[in-house]
Design a protein around this motif. Structure first.
Motif, PDB file in Angstrom:
ATOM      1  N   VAL A  72       4.517   8.958   3.901  1.00  0.00           N
ATOM      2  CA  VAL A  72       3.533   9.530   2.985  1.00  0.00           C
ATOM      3  C   VAL A  72       4.266  10.083   1.766  1.00  0.00           C
ATOM      4  N   THR A  73       3.774   9.764   0.585  1.00  0.00           N
ATOM      5  CA  THR A  73       4.309  10.332  -0.642  1.00  0.00           C
ATOM      6  C   THR A  73       3.589  11.651  -0.883  1.00  0.00           C
ATOM      7  N   ALA A  74       4.291  12.762  -0.655  1.00  0.00           N
ATOM      8  CA  ALA A  74       3.704  14.097  -0.813  1.00  0.00           C
ATOM      9  C   ALA A  74       4.002  14.611  -2.218  1.00  0.00           C
ATOM     10  N   LEU A  75       2.946  14.933  -2.957  1.00  0.00           N
ATOM     11  CA  LEU A  75       3.068  15.369  -4.348  1.00  0.00           C
ATOM     12  C   LEU A  75       2.244  16.633  -4.568  1.00  0.00           C
ATOM     13  N   PRO A  76       2.572  17.385  -5.619  1.00  0.00           N
ATOM     14  CA  PRO A  76       1.810  18.609  -5.880  1.00  0.00           C
ATOM     15  C   PRO A  76       0.405  18.325  -6.397  1.00  0.00           C
ATOM     16  N   MET A  77      -0.535  19.117  -5.930  1.00  0.00           N
ATOM     17  CA  MET A  77      -1.919  19.068  -6.421  1.00  0.00           C
ATOM     18  C   MET A  77      -1.973  19.901  -7.694  1.00  0.00           C
ATOM     19  N   THR A  78      -2.489  19.320  -8.767  1.00  0.00           N
ATOM     20  CA  THR A  78      -2.564  20.055 -10.029  1.00  0.00           C
ATOM     21  C   THR A  78      -3.904  20.746 -10.226  1.00  0.00           C
ATOM     22  N   CYS A  79      -4.876  20.465  -9.372  1.00  0.00           N
ATOM     23  CA  CYS A  79      -6.165  21.143  -9.453  1.00  0.00           C
ATOM     24  C   CYS A  79      -6.000  22.586  -8.987  1.00  0.00           C
ATOM     25  N   HIS A  80      -6.786  23.472  -9.503  1.00  0.00           N
ATOM     26  CA  HIS A  80      -6.685  24.875  -9.146  1.00  0.00           C
ATOM     27  C   HIS A  80      -7.551  25.247  -7.941  1.00  0.00           C
ATOM     28  N   SER A  81      -8.130  24.259  -7.287  1.00  0.00           N
ATOM     29  CA  SER A  81      -9.010  24.533  -6.148  1.00  0.00           C
ATOM     30  C   SER A  81      -8.252  24.991  -4.915  1.00  0.00           C
ATOM     31  N   GLY A  82      -6.969  24.658  -4.834  1.00  0.00           N
ATOM     32  CA  GLY A  82      -6.192  24.990  -3.646  1.00  0.00           C
ATOM     33  C   GLY A  82      -6.393  23.994  -2.516  1.00  0.00           C
ATOM     34  N   ALA A  83      -7.147  22.945  -2.782  1.00  0.00           N
ATOM     35  CA  ALA A  83      -7.443  21.938  -1.760  1.00  0.00           C
ATOM     36  C   ALA A  83      -6.331  20.896  -1.690  1.00  0.00           C
ATOM     37  N   ALA A  84      -6.418  20.047  -0.687  1.00  0.00           N
ATOM     38  CA  ALA A  84      -5.501  18.925  -0.514  1.00  0.00           C
ATOM     39  C   ALA A  84      -6.331  17.656  -0.352  1.00  0.00           C
ATOM     40  N   VAL A  85      -5.738  16.531  -0.723  1.00  0.00           N
ATOM     41  CA  VAL A  85      -6.432  15.253  -0.582  1.00  0.00           C
ATOM     42  C   VAL A  85      -5.397  14.176  -0.270  1.00  0.00           C
ATOM     43  N   ASP A  86      -5.747  13.292   0.667  1.00  0.00           N
ATOM     44  CA  ASP A  86      -4.936  12.119   0.967  1.00  0.00           C
ATOM     45  C   ASP A  86      -5.621  10.912   0.339  1.00  0.00           C
TER      46      ASP A  86
ATOM     47  N   PRO B 136       0.825  -1.215   0.000  1.00  0.00           N
ATOM     48  CA  PRO B 136       0.000   0.000   0.000  1.00  0.00           C
ATOM     49  C   PRO B 136       0.855   1.260   0.000  1.00  0.00           C
ATOM     50  N   ARG B 137       0.247   2.339  -0.439  1.00  0.00           N
ATOM     51  CA  ARG B 137       0.885   3.655  -0.439  1.00  0.00           C
ATOM     52  C   ARG B 137      -0.124   4.676   0.043  1.00  0.00           C
ATOM     53  N   LEU B 138       0.354   5.648   0.786  1.00  0.00           N
ATOM     54  CA  LEU B 138      -0.467   6.793   1.154  1.00  0.00           C
ATOM     55  C   LEU B 138       0.099   7.992   0.415  1.00  0.00           C
ATOM     56  N   VAL B 139      -0.725   8.590  -0.426  1.00  0.00           N
ATOM     57  CA  VAL B 139      -0.315   9.712  -1.259  1.00  0.00           C
ATOM     58  C   VAL B 139      -1.071  10.946  -0.801  1.00  0.00           C
ATOM     59  N   SER B 140      -0.352  12.035  -0.631  1.00  0.00           N
ATOM     60  CA  SER B 140      -0.965  13.292  -0.246  1.00  0.00           C
ATOM     61  C   SER B 140      -0.724  14.302  -1.359  1.00  0.00           C
ATOM     62  N   LEU B 141      -1.796  14.817  -1.928  1.00  0.00           N
ATOM     63  CA  LEU B 141      -1.714  15.837  -2.972  1.00  0.00           C
ATOM     64  C   LEU B 141      -2.102  17.168  -2.351  1.00  0.00           C
ATOM     65  N   SER B 142      -1.223  18.154  -2.475  1.00  0.00           N
ATOM     66  CA  SER B 142      -1.509  19.466  -1.898  1.00  0.00           C
ATOM     67  C   SER B 142      -0.790  20.548  -2.688  1.00  0.00           C
ATOM     68  N   PRO B 143      -1.246  21.804  -2.544  1.00  0.00           N
ATOM     69  CA  PRO B 143      -0.594  22.905  -3.256  1.00  0.00           C
ATOM     70  C   PRO B 143       0.878  23.063  -2.875  1.00  0.00           C
ATOM     71  N   ASP B 144       1.246  22.692  -1.650  1.00  0.00           N
ATOM     72  CA  ASP B 144       2.620  22.819  -1.179  1.00  0.00           C
ATOM     73  C   ASP B 144       3.061  21.495  -0.553  1.00  0.00           C
ATOM     74  N   PRO B 145       3.492  20.530  -1.377  1.00  0.00           N
ATOM     75  CA  PRO B 145       3.830  19.211  -0.835  1.00  0.00           C
ATOM     76  C   PRO B 145       4.976  19.236   0.181  1.00  0.00           C
ATOM     77  N   LYS B 146       5.907  20.187   0.068  1.00  0.00           N
ATOM     78  CA  LYS B 146       7.006  20.255   1.039  1.00  0.00           C
ATOM     79  C   LYS B 146       6.479  20.566   2.434  1.00  0.00           C
ATOM     80  N   ALA B 147       5.468  21.401   2.521  1.00  0.00           N
ATOM     81  CA  ALA B 147       4.878  21.748   3.816  1.00  0.00           C
ATOM     82  C   ALA B 147       4.034  20.606   4.370  1.00  0.00           C
ATOM     83  N   ASN B 148       3.637  19.671   3.511  1.00  0.00           N
ATOM     84  CA  ASN B 148       2.762  18.573   3.911  1.00  0.00           C
ATOM     85  C   ASN B 148       3.538  17.269   4.094  1.00  0.00           C
TER      86      ASN B 148
END
Length: 80
Positions: free
Chosen positions: A53-67, A36-48
């Protein structure tokens, strides 16, 4: 919730169309690794950044984050 098959077919919904390429790629890696992998997508992956957890940039323009938790299921287990 979604199912991503080994051939990349995507069945379900996870946070919008902009997340699909990243989720497909990470699902393929989870299948290849067999764990298994836990992926976190957020506007600022370094801060998350969190351990395990694999922290990656969110490409949506909503500014939201999702795990997203990805759990690989080998084809033999899925058929049984």
């Amino acid at each position: 919730m979604a199912i991503i098959t080994a051939d990349g077919a995507y069945h379900g919904w996870l946070g919008g169309n902009c997340t699909q390429p990243t989720v497909k790629r990470e699902a393929r890696l989870a299948l290849e690794e067999g764990r298994p992998r836990l992926v976190s997508l957020s506007p600022d992956p370094k801060a998350n950044h969190r351990p395990g957890v694999t922290a990656l940039p969110m490409t949506c323009h909503s500014g939201a984050a999702v795990d997203i938790y990805l759990e690989p299921m080998p084809a033999a287990a899925a058929a049984g």
